[in-house]
Design a protein around this motif. Sequence first.
Motif, short mmCIF file in Angstrom:
data_model
loop_
_atom_site.label_atom_id
_atom_site.label_comp_id
_atom_site.label_asym_id
_atom_site.label_seq_id
_atom_site.Cartn_x
_atom_site.Cartn_y
_atom_site.Cartn_z
N TRP A 1 52.11 20.56 -3.30
CA TRP A 1 53.32 21.38 -3.20
C TRP A 1 54.04 21.49 -4.53
O TRP A 1 54.10 20.52 -5.29
N CYS B 1 59.90 26.21 -2.75
CA CYS B 1 59.96 26.07 -1.29
C CYS B 1 61.32 26.51 -0.76
O CYS B 1 62.36 26.08 -1.28
N CYS C 1 54.51 26.21 7.03
CA CYS C 1 53.34 25.35 6.80
C CYS C 1 53.24 24.30 7.90
O CYS C 1 52.15 24.00 8.39
N CYS D 1 47.76 25.74 5.45
CA CYS D 1 49.14 25.69 4.96
C CYS D 1 49.29 26.54 3.70
O CYS D 1 50.28 27.25 3.53
N GLU D 2 48.31 26.48 2.81
CA GLU D 2 48.35 27.31 1.60
C GLU D 2 48.36 28.78 1.96
O GLU D 2 49.11 29.58 1.41
N CYS E 1 51.83 29.78 3.58
CA CYS E 1 53.05 29.67 2.77
C CYS E 1 53.25 30.97 2.00
O CYS E 1 52.53 31.24 1.04
N THR F 1 55.63 31.85 0.04
CA THR F 1 56.25 31.76 -1.29
C THR F 1 55.26 31.25 -2.33
O THR F 1 55.59 31.16 -3.51
N ILE G 1 52.21 26.22 -2.26
CA ILE G 1 51.18 25.24 -1.93
C ILE G 1 49.88 25.70 -2.58
O ILE G 1 49.48 26.86 -2.45
#
Length: 97
Positions: free
Chosen positions: A40, A45, A51, A81-82, A85, A87, A90
């Motif tokens: 991260w 974030c 995520c 999760c990558e 996400c 933004t 990750i």
Amino acid sequence: MSRQSPTPKWRELAIGMAITEPGSSRYNRTGDWRSNRPVWKFEACVRCGMCSIFCPEGCIGMQKDGLPLANMEYCKGCGICEAECWTGCIAMEEEKE
Ligand code: SF4
Ligand code: SF4
């Protein structure tokens, strides 16, 4: 009889061989099977929790300050999760031994 047993690391698994059963990730330290790990960059974030919602292992919790924290004992390195996400904070990196 305990359901916990020494879990092989991913490099020790026979090719095409992983014996699991539903819910077994609670009993196996599945993080040992990981070949990539999420990293991260918390500066970007926005604490949205996406995520955490999409992690198939349920291993990302949200801390009191709103930032996510992954339990690497159970993270399998799937990269979802990558991907989720929005933004871009990750990044999956290769696991080091
Ligand atoms: S890589 Fe997969 S298992 Fe690990 S924290 Fe991200 S979504 Fe969860
Ligand atoms: S999805 Fe990205 S921006 Fe949202 S909480 Fe997770 S790391 Fe932060």
